[in-house]
Design a protein around this motif. Structure first.
Motif, PDB file in Angstrom:
ATOM      1  N   GLN A 166       0.830  -1.209   0.000  1.00  0.00           N
ATOM      2  CA  GLN A 166       0.000   0.000   0.000  1.00  0.00           C
ATOM      3  C   GLN A 166       0.866   1.261   0.000  1.00  0.00           C
ATOM      4  OE1 GLN A 166      -0.340  -2.599   1.999  1.00  0.00           O
ATOM      5  NE2 GLN A 166      -2.478  -3.298   1.989  1.00  0.00           N
ATOM      6  N   HIS A 169       2.630   1.773  -3.419  1.00  0.00           N
ATOM      7  CA  HIS A 169       1.784   2.347  -4.467  1.00  0.00           C
ATOM      8  C   HIS A 169       1.464   3.817  -4.192  1.00  0.00           C
ATOM      9  CE1 HIS A 169       0.996  -1.002  -7.197  1.00  0.00           C
ATOM     10  NE2 HIS A 169       1.151  -1.785  -6.143  1.00  0.00           N
ATOM     11  N   TRP A 172       4.425   5.567  -5.478  1.00  0.00           N
ATOM     12  CA  TRP A 172       4.382   5.622  -6.943  1.00  0.00           C
ATOM     13  C   TRP A 172       3.467   6.739  -7.425  1.00  0.00           C
ATOM     14  CZ3 TRP A 172       4.002   0.038  -9.364  1.00  0.00           C
ATOM     15  CH2 TRP A 172       5.136  -0.705  -8.984  1.00  0.00           C
ATOM     16  N   GLU A 173       2.311   6.868  -6.795  1.00  0.00           N
ATOM     17  CA  GLU A 173       1.371   7.920  -7.208  1.00  0.00           C
ATOM     18  C   GLU A 173       1.960   9.302  -6.980  1.00  0.00           C
ATOM     19  OE1 GLU A 173      -1.451   7.748  -8.903  1.00  0.00           O
ATOM     20  OE2 GLU A 173      -0.907   5.635  -9.109  1.00  0.00           O
ATOM     21  N   GLU A 194       9.219  -1.434 -10.599  1.00  0.00           N
ATOM     22  CA  GLU A 194       9.043  -0.033 -10.234  1.00  0.00           C
ATOM     23  C   GLU A 194       9.687   0.885 -11.269  1.00  0.00           C
ATOM     24  OE1 GLU A 194       9.220   1.387  -6.041  1.00  0.00           O
ATOM     25  OE2 GLU A 194      11.225   2.050  -6.652  1.00  0.00           O
ATOM     26  N   GLU A 197       7.710   0.778 -14.463  1.00  0.00           N
ATOM     27  CA  GLU A 197       6.411   1.425 -14.332  1.00  0.00           C
ATOM     28  C   GLU A 197       6.520   2.947 -14.325  1.00  0.00           C
ATOM     29  OE1 GLU A 197       2.288   1.857 -13.747  1.00  0.00           O
ATOM     30  OE2 GLU A 197       3.405   0.032 -14.197  1.00  0.00           O
TER      31      GLU A 197
END
Length: 307
Positions: A166, A169, A172-173, A194, A197
């Motif tokens: 969690q 991510h 990442w956002e 990662e 992405e």
């Protein structure tokens, strides 16, 4: 459109007690993009970040960050960059929220602190001293401190190490949002997915040198070709199949009933294989298109031995 790179590194050398950590590294970071820097342990990634951030002196070479010397012009650069190192940079006894507010107060136009705290899941530990935070909470606080000042350029050294899915991510956002806002990001990571992405460009370094670079999709497309696999009855006439394929393609029966076709795997090649199967009364099962991953490329270039 940005014309000048945000970071230019030419011939960078750094040695520690006779051991060369960075050995003539050349690297450029395009402005407004995320550049992933990959390499085995000891490849020189963290040393490079520390030199770019003005924390270490290079032994040779030239480094320019936002057009400036990170050592000689550190005072001018400091308000424009954010840095997240793997450890350090926080007073052990400082509470998480007060530390972030302190960093925000040092900048002219910081991000609102409370929304940033909530976004990174730090709301429940705002009054907790840094030394009592979990490893993941310390990572997220360090990330918040790096971006709270609205920097033009952010150095993130393994920002998701030790994070649960969690938190990873959420990180990442936040990195995607930085790119949307035009912020340049240098991201070092051991997570190949990662890098694939998030990165617009990837640089792979080993033994202090850049050994490959480019967009992730180009790195994965180069070298060993992608492949198409299918299963059918054993003993198919692969010579006949090979004649139907474009040049530079291969067709082999790996094990009885398991076939692999390699080459420039595109819709036309897929149509050729399925057409050949139809003409020869073959019902292919488990028809899959496989592509090299960034991890495949990384291991091919740096080897599989432990460092």
């Amino acid at each position: 459109m940005h014309s000048e790179p945000a970071v230019k590194i030419a011939g960078l050398v750094k040695r520690y007690a006779g051991k060369t950590a960075v050995d003539g590294l050349d690297l450029r970071l395009a402005a407004g993009q995320v550049t992933g820097v990959l390499g085995p342990n000891g490849a020189g990634k963290t040393t490079t970040v520390e030199i770019c951030a003005g924390f270490r002196h290079p032994d040779a070479g030239d480094v320019r960050v936002l057009g400036r010397d990170p050592l000689a012009e550190a005072a001018a650069l400091r308000p424009r960059i954010g840095v997240m190192l793997q450890q350090g940079g926080v007073y052990p006894g400082a509470r998480a929220a007060e530390m972030l507010r302190h960093i925000a107060a040092l900048h002219a136009h910081p991000l609102p602190v409370e929304p940033l705290i909530e976004r990174l899941g730090l709301g429940s530990c705002g009054r907790t001293p840094y030394r009592r935070l979990s490893g993941g909470q310390q990572q997220r606080l360090a990330l918040a401190m790096a971006v709270v000042g609205r920097p033009e350029l952010v150095f993130l050294d393994e920002p998701t190490a030790g994070l649960d899915p969690q938190a990873r991510h959420a990180t990442w956002e936040l990195i995607r949002q930085l790119r949307t806002d035009g912020v340049t990001v240098l991201l070092t990571t051991h997570h190949m997915a990662e890098a694939e992405e998030l990165s617009d460009e990837v640089a792979i370094i080993d033994a202090g040198r850049r050994i490959a670079s480019g967009p992730p999709e180009e790195l994965c497309r180069g070298g060993a070709e992608n492949s198409l696999r299918f299963t059918g009855r054993p003993g198919l006439d692969v010579v006949s199949l090979l004649k139907a394929l474009p040049r530079q393609s291969t067709a082999v029966e790996l094990t009885p009933g398991a076939y692999r076709v390699t080459g420039d795997v595109d819709p036309q090649l897929l149509a050729t294989v399925t057409s050949w199967c139809a003409q020869n009364g073959v019902l292919p099962h488990s028809l899959t298109v496989e592509r090299r991953t960034l991890e495949d490329v990384f291991l091919e270039l740096t080897g599989k031995e432990l460092r």
